[in-house]
Motif scaffolding. Structure first.
Motif, PDB file in Angstrom:
ATOM      1  N   THR A   8       0.844  -1.196   0.000  1.00  0.00           N
ATOM      2  CA  THR A   8       0.000   0.000   0.000  1.00  0.00           C
ATOM      3  C   THR A   8       0.880   1.247   0.000  1.00  0.00           C
ATOM      4  O   THR A   8       1.889   1.298   0.704  1.00  0.00           O
ATOM      5  CB  THR A   8      -0.915   0.019   1.234  1.00  0.00           C
ATOM      6  OG1 THR A   8      -1.780  -1.131   1.193  1.00  0.00           O
ATOM      7  CG2 THR A   8      -1.765   1.275   1.291  1.00  0.00           C
ATOM      8  N   LYS A   9       0.493   2.238  -0.802  1.00  0.00           N
ATOM      9  CA  LYS A   9       1.207   3.512  -0.832  1.00  0.00           C
ATOM     10  C   LYS A   9       0.202   4.656  -0.815  1.00  0.00           C
ATOM     11  O   LYS A   9      -0.651   4.768  -1.696  1.00  0.00           O
ATOM     12  CB  LYS A   9       2.086   3.609  -2.086  1.00  0.00           C
ATOM     13  CG  LYS A   9       2.903   4.884  -2.169  1.00  0.00           C
ATOM     14  CD  LYS A   9       3.958   4.965  -1.065  1.00  0.00           C
ATOM     15  CE  LYS A   9       4.807   6.210  -1.201  1.00  0.00           C
ATOM     16  NZ  LYS A   9       5.857   6.271  -0.136  1.00  0.00           N
ATOM     17  N   ARG A  10       0.308   5.486   0.225  1.00  0.00           N
ATOM     18  CA  ARG A  10      -0.521   6.686   0.348  1.00  0.00           C
ATOM     19  C   ARG A  10       0.393   7.901   0.469  1.00  0.00           C
ATOM     20  O   ARG A  10       1.495   7.801   0.995  1.00  0.00           O
ATOM     21  CB  ARG A  10      -1.433   6.614   1.577  1.00  0.00           C
ATOM     22  CG  ARG A  10      -2.379   5.413   1.608  1.00  0.00           C
ATOM     23  CD  ARG A  10      -3.351   5.525   2.768  1.00  0.00           C
ATOM     24  NE  ARG A  10      -4.208   4.352   2.866  1.00  0.00           N
ATOM     25  CZ  ARG A  10      -3.987   3.334   3.681  1.00  0.00           C
ATOM     26  NH1 ARG A  10      -2.927   3.360   4.491  1.00  0.00           N
ATOM     27  NH2 ARG A  10      -4.802   2.305   3.716  1.00  0.00           N
ATOM     28  N   TYR A  11      -0.098   9.035  -0.003  1.00  0.00           N
ATOM     29  CA  TYR A  11       0.651  10.269   0.190  1.00  0.00           C
ATOM     30  C   TYR A  11      -0.327  11.438   0.291  1.00  0.00           C
ATOM     31  O   TYR A  11      -1.496  11.326  -0.088  1.00  0.00           O
ATOM     32  CB  TYR A  11       1.667  10.488  -0.938  1.00  0.00           C
ATOM     33  CG  TYR A  11       1.075  10.603  -2.320  1.00  0.00           C
ATOM     34  CD1 TYR A  11       0.726  11.847  -2.854  1.00  0.00           C
ATOM     35  CD2 TYR A  11       0.874   9.476  -3.112  1.00  0.00           C
ATOM     36  CE1 TYR A  11       0.187  11.959  -4.123  1.00  0.00           C
ATOM     37  CE2 TYR A  11       0.339   9.580  -4.386  1.00  0.00           C
ATOM     38  CZ  TYR A  11      -0.002  10.818  -4.876  1.00  0.00           C
ATOM     39  OH  TYR A  11      -0.542  10.925  -6.133  1.00  0.00           O
ATOM     40  N   LYS A  16      -5.651  16.558   1.109  1.00  0.00           N
ATOM     41  CA  LYS A  16      -6.234  15.297   0.662  1.00  0.00           C
ATOM     42  C   LYS A  16      -5.228  14.164   0.738  1.00  0.00           C
ATOM     43  O   LYS A  16      -4.049  14.335   0.442  1.00  0.00           O
ATOM     44  CB  LYS A  16      -6.726  15.455  -0.780  1.00  0.00           C
ATOM     45  CG  LYS A  16      -7.418  14.229  -1.367  1.00  0.00           C
ATOM     46  CD  LYS A  16      -7.842  14.505  -2.799  1.00  0.00           C
ATOM     47  CE  LYS A  16      -8.493  13.292  -3.434  1.00  0.00           C
ATOM     48  NZ  LYS A  16      -8.877  13.542  -4.857  1.00  0.00           N
ATOM     49  N   GLU A  17      -5.686  12.984   1.163  1.00  0.00           N
ATOM     50  CA  GLU A  17      -4.859  11.794   1.137  1.00  0.00           C
ATOM     51  C   GLU A  17      -5.148  11.029  -0.160  1.00  0.00           C
ATOM     52  O   GLU A  17      -6.292  10.719  -0.469  1.00  0.00           O
ATOM     53  CB  GLU A  17      -5.138  10.881   2.328  1.00  0.00           C
ATOM     54  CG  GLU A  17      -4.247   9.640   2.340  1.00  0.00           C
ATOM     55  CD  GLU A  17      -4.527   8.708   3.508  1.00  0.00           C
ATOM     56  OE1 GLU A  17      -3.662   8.611   4.390  1.00  0.00           O
ATOM     57  OE2 GLU A  17      -5.606   8.092   3.505  1.00  0.00           O
ATOM     58  N   VAL A  18      -4.091  10.754  -0.923  1.00  0.00           N
ATOM     59  CA  VAL A  18      -4.214  10.030  -2.182  1.00  0.00           C
ATOM     60  C   VAL A  18      -3.714   8.601  -1.977  1.00  0.00           C
ATOM     61  O   VAL A  18      -2.627   8.384  -1.437  1.00  0.00           O
ATOM     62  CB  VAL A  18      -3.398  10.711  -3.300  1.00  0.00           C
ATOM     63  CG1 VAL A  18      -3.457   9.890  -4.581  1.00  0.00           C
ATOM     64  CG2 VAL A  18      -3.909  12.122  -3.545  1.00  0.00           C
ATOM     65  N   VAL A  19      -4.513   7.642  -2.380  1.00  0.00           N
ATOM     66  CA  VAL A  19      -4.119   6.241  -2.304  1.00  0.00           C
ATOM     67  C   VAL A  19      -3.640   5.821  -3.697  1.00  0.00           C
ATOM     68  O   VAL A  19      -4.438   5.640  -4.617  1.00  0.00           O
ATOM     69  CB  VAL A  19      -5.289   5.346  -1.849  1.00  0.00           C
ATOM     70  CG1 VAL A  19      -4.841   3.889  -1.769  1.00  0.00           C
ATOM     71  CG2 VAL A  19      -5.820   5.818  -0.509  1.00  0.00           C
ATOM     72  N   ALA A  20      -2.323   5.682  -3.855  1.00  0.00           N
ATOM     73  CA  ALA A  20      -1.758   5.319  -5.156  1.00  0.00           C
ATOM     74  C   ALA A  20      -1.810   3.813  -5.391  1.00  0.00           C
ATOM     75  O   ALA A  20      -1.921   3.359  -6.529  1.00  0.00           O
ATOM     76  CB  ALA A  20      -0.312   5.814  -5.252  1.00  0.00           C
ATOM     77  N   HIS A 210      -4.157  -6.756 -14.160  1.00  0.00           N
ATOM     78  CA  HIS A 210      -4.925  -5.553 -14.475  1.00  0.00           C
ATOM     79  C   HIS A 210      -5.106  -4.726 -13.210  1.00  0.00           C
ATOM     80  O   HIS A 210      -5.679  -5.209 -12.217  1.00  0.00           O
ATOM     81  CB  HIS A 210      -6.293  -5.933 -15.043  1.00  0.00           C
ATOM     82  CG  HIS A 210      -6.226  -6.591 -16.389  1.00  0.00           C
ATOM     83  ND1 HIS A 210      -6.420  -5.903 -17.567  1.00  0.00           N
ATOM     84  CD2 HIS A 210      -5.962  -7.883 -16.751  1.00  0.00           C
ATOM     85  CE1 HIS A 210      -6.298  -6.738 -18.593  1.00  0.00           C
ATOM     86  NE2 HIS A 210      -6.033  -7.941 -18.131  1.00  0.00           N
ATOM     87  N   LEU A 211      -4.617  -3.484 -13.241  1.00  0.00           N
ATOM     88  CA  LEU A 211      -4.772  -2.565 -12.113  1.00  0.00           C
ATOM     89  C   LEU A 211      -5.785  -1.486 -12.463  1.00  0.00           C
ATOM     90  O   LEU A 211      -5.887  -1.056 -13.613  1.00  0.00           O
ATOM     91  CB  LEU A 211      -3.441  -1.889 -11.765  1.00  0.00           C
ATOM     92  CG  LEU A 211      -2.252  -2.733 -11.316  1.00  0.00           C
ATOM     93  CD1 LEU A 211      -1.118  -1.825 -10.857  1.00  0.00           C
ATOM     94  CD2 LEU A 211      -2.628  -3.704 -10.218  1.00  0.00           C
ATOM     95  N   LYS A 212      -6.498  -1.034 -11.449  1.00  0.00           N
ATOM     96  CA  LYS A 212      -7.386   0.114 -11.601  1.00  0.00           C
ATOM     97  C   LYS A 212      -7.577   0.754 -10.232  1.00  0.00           C
ATOM     98  O   LYS A 212      -7.865   0.052  -9.251  1.00  0.00           O
ATOM     99  CB  LYS A 212      -8.742  -0.306 -12.183  1.00  0.00           C
ATOM    100  CG  LYS A 212      -9.644   0.886 -12.506  1.00  0.00           C
ATOM    101  CD  LYS A 212     -10.933   0.456 -13.187  1.00  0.00           C
ATOM    102  CE  LYS A 212     -11.795   1.659 -13.541  1.00  0.00           C
ATOM    103  NZ  LYS A 212     -13.064   1.262 -14.198  1.00  0.00           N
ATOM    104  N   GLY A 213      -7.394   2.063 -10.190  1.00  0.00           N
ATOM    105  CA  GLY A 213      -7.585   2.779  -8.932  1.00  0.00           C
ATOM    106  C   GLY A 213      -6.678   2.305  -7.822  1.00  0.00           C
ATOM    107  O   GLY A 213      -7.048   2.367  -6.645  1.00  0.00           O
ATOM    108  N   GLY A 214      -5.495   1.828  -8.184  1.00  0.00           N
ATOM    109  CA  GLY A 214      -4.539   1.379  -7.178  1.00  0.00           C
ATOM    110  C   GLY A 214      -4.779  -0.018  -6.654  1.00  0.00           C
ATOM    111  O   GLY A 214      -4.109  -0.458  -5.723  1.00  0.00           O
ATOM    112  N   ARG A 215      -5.695  -0.739  -7.256  1.00  0.00           N
ATOM    113  CA  ARG A 215      -6.002  -2.100  -6.808  1.00  0.00           C
ATOM    114  C   ARG A 215      -5.816  -3.105  -7.942  1.00  0.00           C
ATOM    115  O   ARG A 215      -6.005  -2.782  -9.107  1.00  0.00           O
ATOM    116  CB  ARG A 215      -7.446  -2.190  -6.291  1.00  0.00           C
ATOM    117  CG  ARG A 215      -7.665  -1.498  -4.954  1.00  0.00           C
ATOM    118  CD  ARG A 215      -9.095  -1.710  -4.479  1.00  0.00           C
ATOM    119  NE  ARG A 215      -9.284  -1.240  -3.120  1.00  0.00           N
ATOM    120  CZ  ARG A 215      -9.050  -1.977  -2.035  1.00  0.00           C
ATOM    121  NH1 ARG A 215      -8.643  -3.239  -2.167  1.00  0.00           N
ATOM    122  NH2 ARG A 215      -9.245  -1.486  -0.833  1.00  0.00           N
ATOM    123  N   LEU A 216      -5.475  -4.323  -7.559  1.00  0.00           N
ATOM    124  CA  LEU A 216      -5.387  -5.417  -8.520  1.00  0.00           C
ATOM    125  C   LEU A 216      -6.798  -5.931  -8.785  1.00  0.00           C
ATOM    126  O   LEU A 216      -7.454  -6.469  -7.897  1.00  0.00           O
ATOM    127  CB  LEU A 216      -4.504  -6.530  -7.957  1.00  0.00           C
ATOM    128  CG  LEU A 216      -4.397  -7.812  -8.797  1.00  0.00           C
ATOM    129  CD1 LEU A 216      -3.825  -7.519 -10.180  1.00  0.00           C
ATOM    130  CD2 LEU A 216      -3.551  -8.846  -8.068  1.00  0.00           C
TER     131      LEU A 216
END
Length: 226
Positions: A8-11, A16-20, A210-216
């Motif tokens: 998990t990577k957030r910044y 705002k917190e972005v979840v990459a 396949h990734l989308k929105g930071g998720r597998l």
């Protein structure tokens, strides 16, 4: 073997917190794994975390039994030199070094003696069809030739893991096909992790993530045409 556990990577972006990337768990087997998804899906973030170029907010990356995410920056650099090779979209060749000197650069960092560095670099250039261009500076090489030099450099220390980030993105059709053939040939002998927008290129891998929105979202095994 390279594996990710709950990566998990957030910044922060202002307030705002972005979840990459969130909750990515996967063990990368030998052979080619392509990572695809729309822009902003987390592909580059994932590659950077897997290679130890960035550190996760949660979870971890394991190189065999080595927790890559717990190593110091210097230790991660040493691990990359010994175990990983990289091919980028922009080639990143050193402009003042010839083709063979660029290929030999990782060997210099690893402490190889001059004669062995040169012999290894020339053999690798021959393997990618560029022995006749060994003494040319990057600005005298075409884009496809520069990318093949970059691949030879990535293979200099025979790494078990090879990362390729949009490796054909700047190439014309002919150069793209040459590069793809060499890349997947190299991937048969090691773990190849390929990030690409090119679905035709991805379909040549053994598996596609396949990734989308930071998720597998899913793993796909492409149907190979006989």
């Amino acid at each position: 073997m390279l594996r990710a556990e709950n990566l998990t990577k957030r910044y922060r972006q202002g307030e705002k917190e972005v979840v990459a990337l969130e909750g990515f768990t996967y063990t990368f087997p030998r052979g080619a794994t392509a990572i695809v998804g729309p822009s902003g899906s987390g592909k580059t973030t994932l590659l950077n975390l897997l290679a130890g170029l960035d550190l996760p907010t949660e979870g971890g990356v394991y190189l065999g039994e080595i927790p890559l995410h717990r190593l110091s920056e210097d230790e991660r650099s040493e691990a990359r030199l010994k175990h990983m090779g990289f091919v980028f979209q922009q080639w990143n060749l050193i402009p003042t070094l010839t083709a063979w000197e660029n290929v030999a650069f990782p060997l210099l960092l690893a402490g190889w003696p001059p004669a062995k560095r040169r012999a290894r670099a020339l053999a690798l250039l021959e393997g990618v069809g560029l022995s006749q261009r060994a003494h040319h500076l990057p600005n005298r090489l075409s884009g496809g030739e520069q990318q093949r030099v970059a691949l030879a450099r990535a293979l200099a220390l025979d790494p078990p893991i090879l990362f390729a980030d949009e490796p054909t993105g700047n190439l014309d059709a002919e150069a793209k096909e040459e590069m793809a053939a060499l890349l997947f040939q190299a991937g048969k002998e090691r773990t190849l992790i390929l990030v690409t927008h090119d679905l035709e290129l991805a379909a040549r891998a053994e598996r596609i993530l396949h990734l989308k929105g930071g998720r597998l979202l899913r793993e796909e095994v492409p149907r190979k045409v006989p």
